[in-house]
Design a protein around this motif. Structure first.
Motif, mmCIF file in Angstrom:
data_model
loop_
_atom_site.group_PDB
_atom_site.id
_atom_site.type_symbol
_atom_site.label_atom_id
_atom_site.label_comp_id
_atom_site.label_asym_id
_atom_site.label_seq_id
_atom_site.Cartn_x
_atom_site.Cartn_y
_atom_site.Cartn_z
ATOM 1 N N ASN A 52 0.369 -1.292 -0.061
ATOM 2 C CA ASN A 52 0.250 0.035 0.293
ATOM 3 C C ASN A 52 0.999 1.656 -0.163
ATOM 4 O OD1 ASN A 52 -2.709 0.743 0.282
ATOM 5 N ND2 ASN A 52 -2.093 1.736 1.919
ATOM 6 N N GLY A 53 0.512 2.542 -0.149
ATOM 7 C CA GLY A 53 0.923 3.146 -0.171
ATOM 8 C C GLY A 53 1.784 4.309 -1.296
ATOM 9 N N LYS A 54 1.455 3.523 -2.658
ATOM 10 C CA LYS A 54 2.360 3.963 -3.816
ATOM 11 C C LYS A 54 1.328 4.733 -4.313
ATOM 12 C CE LYS A 54 5.655 0.563 -1.949
ATOM 13 N NZ LYS A 54 7.125 1.392 -1.510
ATOM 14 N N GLU A 55 2.016 5.429 -5.843
ATOM 15 C CA GLU A 55 1.164 6.242 -6.627
ATOM 16 C C GLU A 55 0.826 5.826 -7.128
ATOM 17 O OE1 GLU A 55 3.882 9.041 -8.221
ATOM 18 O OE2 GLU A 55 4.474 10.245 -5.773
ATOM 19 N N SER A 56 0.801 4.362 -7.760
ATOM 20 C CA SER A 56 -0.373 3.147 -8.499
ATOM 21 C C SER A 56 -0.193 1.993 -8.168
ATOM 22 C CB SER A 56 -0.070 4.328 -10.389
ATOM 23 O OG SER A 56 1.981 3.312 -10.127
ATOM 24 N N TYR A 57 -0.557 1.585 -8.864
ATOM 25 C CA TYR A 57 -0.979 0.018 -9.028
ATOM 26 C C TYR A 57 -1.958 -0.510 -10.425
ATOM 27 C CZ TYR A 57 -5.677 0.572 -7.309
ATOM 28 O OH TYR A 57 -8.095 1.121 -7.747
ATOM 29 N N ARG A 58 -1.834 -1.730 -10.762
ATOM 30 C CA ARG A 58 -1.817 -2.772 -11.143
ATOM 31 C C ARG A 58 -2.821 -4.494 -10.439
ATOM 32 N NH1 ARG A 58 0.028 -1.516 -16.430
ATOM 33 N NH2 ARG A 58 1.654 -0.174 -16.470
ATOM 34 N N LEU A 59 -3.572 -4.404 -10.961
ATOM 35 C CA LEU A 59 -4.938 -5.605 -10.852
ATOM 36 C C LEU A 59 -4.833 -6.560 -11.360
ATOM 37 C CD1 LEU A 59 -8.120 -3.754 -9.839
ATOM 38 C CD2 LEU A 59 -6.204 -3.894 -8.416
ATOM 39 N N PRO A 60 -4.786 -7.983 -10.853
ATOM 40 C CA PRO A 60 -4.998 -9.548 -11.606
ATOM 41 C C PRO A 60 -5.509 -9.184 -12.811
ATOM 42 C CG PRO A 60 -4.527 -9.978 -8.970
ATOM 43 C CD PRO A 60 -4.777 -8.090 -9.078
ATOM 44 N N GLY A 61 -5.713 -9.715 -13.877
ATOM 45 C CA GLY A 61 -6.657 -9.736 -14.481
ATOM 46 C C GLY A 61 -6.459 -8.644 -15.837
ATOM 47 N N LEU A 62 -6.061 -7.614 -15.544
ATOM 48 C CA LEU A 62 -6.019 -6.339 -16.230
ATOM 49 C C LEU A 62 -5.269 -5.717 -16.430
ATOM 50 C CD1 LEU A 62 -8.527 -4.850 -13.779
ATOM 51 C CD2 LEU A 62 -8.911 -5.524 -16.084
ATOM 52 N N THR A 63 -4.333 -5.007 -17.444
ATOM 53 C CA THR A 63 -3.225 -4.274 -18.187
ATOM 54 C C THR A 63 -3.550 -2.717 -17.773
ATOM 55 O OG1 THR A 63 -3.689 -3.783 -20.324
ATOM 56 C CG2 THR A 63 -3.016 -5.988 -20.178
ATOM 57 N N LYS A 64 -5.030 -2.431 -17.302
ATOM 58 C CA LYS A 64 -4.303 -0.908 -17.008
ATOM 59 C C LYS A 64 -3.563 -0.593 -15.522
ATOM 60 C CE LYS A 64 -7.729 2.780 -16.060
ATOM 61 N NZ LYS A 64 -9.541 3.086 -15.309
ATOM 62 N N LYS A 65 -3.456 0.873 -15.681
ATOM 63 C CA LYS A 65 -2.390 1.331 -14.181
ATOM 64 C C LYS A 65 -3.659 2.797 -14.038
ATOM 65 C CE LYS A 65 0.860 4.235 -14.524
ATOM 66 N NZ LYS A 65 2.132 4.855 -14.214
ATOM 67 N N PHE A 66 -3.584 2.306 -12.403
ATOM 68 C CA PHE A 66 -4.518 3.124 -11.790
ATOM 69 C C PHE A 66 -3.844 3.839 -11.168
ATOM 70 C CE2 PHE A 66 -6.948 -1.084 -13.147
ATOM 71 C CZ PHE A 66 -8.615 -0.721 -13.047
ATOM 72 N N ASP A 67 -3.912 4.884 -10.660
ATOM 73 C CA ASP A 67 -3.239 5.958 -9.687
ATOM 74 C C ASP A 67 -3.728 6.216 -8.821
ATOM 75 O OD1 ASP A 67 -1.220 6.360 -12.363
ATOM 76 O OD2 ASP A 67 -2.732 7.579 -13.760
ATOM 77 N N SER A 68 -3.360 5.315 -7.946
ATOM 78 C CA SER A 68 -3.915 5.714 -6.927
ATOM 79 C C SER A 68 -3.335 5.080 -5.851
ATOM 80 C CB SER A 68 -5.571 5.342 -6.779
ATOM 81 O OG SER A 68 -6.098 5.067 -5.777
ATOM 82 N N LYS A 69 -3.264 4.587 -4.234
ATOM 83 C CA LYS A 69 -2.621 4.392 -3.335
ATOM 84 C C LYS A 69 -3.785 2.828 -3.826
ATOM 85 C CE LYS A 69 -1.581 7.606 -0.412
ATOM 86 N NZ LYS A 69 -2.058 7.661 1.500
ATOM 87 N N LEU A 70 -3.320 1.440 -3.623
ATOM 88 C CA LEU A 70 -3.993 0.206 -3.239
ATOM 89 C C LEU A 70 -5.089 0.134 -2.727
ATOM 90 C CD1 LEU A 70 -3.865 -2.538 -4.714
ATOM 91 C CD2 LEU A 70 -2.966 -3.829 -2.633
ATOM 92 N N ILE A 71 -5.030 0.141 -1.239
ATOM 93 C CA ILE A 71 -5.773 0.723 0.204
ATOM 94 C C ILE A 71 -6.053 1.857 0.349
ATOM 95 C CG2 ILE A 71 -6.966 -0.192 1.591
ATOM 96 C CD1 ILE A 71 -5.861 -3.235 0.981
ATOM 97 N N PRO A 72 -6.652 2.616 -0.693
ATOM 98 C CA PRO A 72 -6.978 4.665 0.633
ATOM 99 C C PRO A 72 -6.944 4.735 2.140
ATOM 100 C CG PRO A 72 -8.291 3.736 -2.369
ATOM 101 C CD PRO A 72 -7.551 3.220 -1.501
ATOM 102 N N ASN A 73 -7.846 3.822 2.378
ATOM 103 C CA ASN A 73 -8.866 4.091 3.465
ATOM 104 C C ASN A 73 -7.085 3.297 4.334
ATOM 105 O OD1 ASN A 73 -10.883 5.047 2.928
ATOM 106 N ND2 ASN A 73 -11.589 3.743 2.828
ATOM 107 N N ALA A 74 -6.457 2.550 3.918
ATOM 108 C CA ALA A 74 -5.433 1.705 5.015
ATOM 109 C C ALA A 74 -4.325 2.193 4.888
ATOM 110 C CB ALA A 74 -5.494 0.479 4.418
ATOM 111 N N PRO A 75 -3.552 2.129 6.105
ATOM 112 C CA PRO A 75 -2.624 2.876 6.759
ATOM 113 C C PRO A 75 -1.539 2.759 5.260
ATOM 114 C CG PRO A 75 -2.814 2.471 8.415
ATOM 115 C CD PRO A 75 -2.895 1.154 7.100
#
Length: 355
Positions: free
Chosen positions: A278-301
């Motif tokens: 967590n806490g990174k600027e972006s992430y990718r998810l299983p089954g997808l090739t798209k990058k999301f510009d957000s933390k993996l779990i915004p509500n988590a530490p």
């Protein structure tokens, strides 16, 4: 004079580093290895909001949860079972168990059996894939750990580990894709390196060393791990203490541990060696090739690391709060994969309790 000053400075620095490395260990409780005893800590002692316990438990029960544990300083702060399960129930980790394989590879490397920089075909049988010998030789153990083998993820069955299913698509290290077959081969890599079954090596070097129960079971091409919830909590506690169980190092390589729980490549910041970050600027998810510009779990530490498995199996380790959270059961949301929007919902509830 300068040498004396510098010597004094580095001596003090060494003491401070040593103190910071041992502080967590000194306040953590570790349950005994050979019985079911586990010390608890009360809500009053945690200074958490007691009024939020019942809403949290009602929520997790409504989401198909079968086992739920929160450790604080290694002690059980909350333990709940429901939806037909109890403390003895043996439940699947699914892909959360990838973290067990990553940890085991670290042990094997430390013991000199392998190097993650080596081509994986040093340890796999010849012809383990449909790639040419030259192509295979460019895939390292680290590529398997970081989901960057370059194997073709458009095949019909991404779990299939037969050579005909393992074909070339990208140069190793150039593209991140959550390819289960590439991960599953890590078991064969360990077995080929240590010259015994992955299961027996894992049991001897990790499971039995920290009092875990459980076993790997064949499920099609995959082999998930099954255990009770407390066994998952034990592994979480081990990682909260950076691979050391009480005073006994299980993974004796701090450099590998650090690499395991930090970004492993430059395509998915939120992925280490089979751990989610967590806490990174972006992430990718299983089954997808798209990058999301957000933390993996915004509500988590931000410092949360996680083992995440199908049907919302969750192992959260949060050093800044000295907690481990385990959630096992049926899927909470309409999702098949490891990370899900249930993570963020659950942390919204957890924050009300522990903040």
């Amino acid at each position: 004079m300068k040498k004396t000053v510098f010597s004094f400075f580095f001596t003090c620095l060494g003491i401070l580093i040593s103190f910071s490395q041992n502080t967590n260990k000194d306040i953590l409780y570790f349950p005994p290895l050979n019985n079911n005893e586990w010390e608890t800590i009360t809500m009053e002692e945690t200074h958490w909001k007691t009024s939020e316990v019942e809403p949290l438990l009602n929520y997790i029960e409504s989401k198909g949860t079968k086992a739920f544990i929160i450790l604080k300083d290694g002690k059980i702060a909350l333990e709940w079972y429901g939806n037909g399960a109890d403390s003895n129930s043996v439940l699947p980790w699914y892909s959360a168990a990838k973290t067990l394989a990553a940890f085991t590879i670290g042990i094997a490397q430390n013991e000199g059996y392998l190097s993650i920089e080596d081509p994986s075909n040093n340890y796999l049988r010849k012809g383990w894939s449909s790639l040419t010998e030259s192509q295979e030789s460019k895939i390292t153990v680290k590529h398997h750990l970081s989901m960057t083998t370059g194997l073709d993820y458009t095949v019909m069955n991404k779990n299939c580990t037969l050579p005909r299913c393992l074909t070339y698509k990208n140069a190793p290290g150039s593209f991140w894709y959550y390819h289960n077959a590439g991960y599953t081969k890590t078991h064969n890599i360990v077995a080929g390196a240590v010259k015994q079954s992955f299961e027996s090596y894992f049991n001897e070097k990790l499971r039995d060393k920290i009092g875990m129960q459980g076993e790997w079971k064949r499920l099609g091409y995959a082999k998930p791990f099954y255990s009770n919830a407390r066994s998952m909590a034990r592994f979480g506690l081990l990682n909260l203490n950076k691979g050391i169980w009480n005073n006994t190092p299980i993974l004796k390589d701090p450099e590998y541990f650090s690499a395991m729980v930090n970004t492993s490549q430059n395509q998915n910041e939120s992925y280490g060696y089979l751990w989610w970050l967590n806490g990174k600027e972006s992430y990718r998810l299983p089954g997808l090739t798209k990058k999301f510009d957000s933390k993996l779990i915004p509500n988590a530490p931000d410092d949360l690391i996680a083992g995440l498995g199908k049907n919302d199996q969750k192992l959260y380790v949060v050093p800044s709060k000295n907690i481990v959270v385990v959630r096992m059961g049926d899927k909470a949301k309409k999702t098949r994969f490891g990370p899900s929007n249930f993570d963020n919902e659950l942390w919204e509830k957890l924050n009300k309790l522990i903040d």
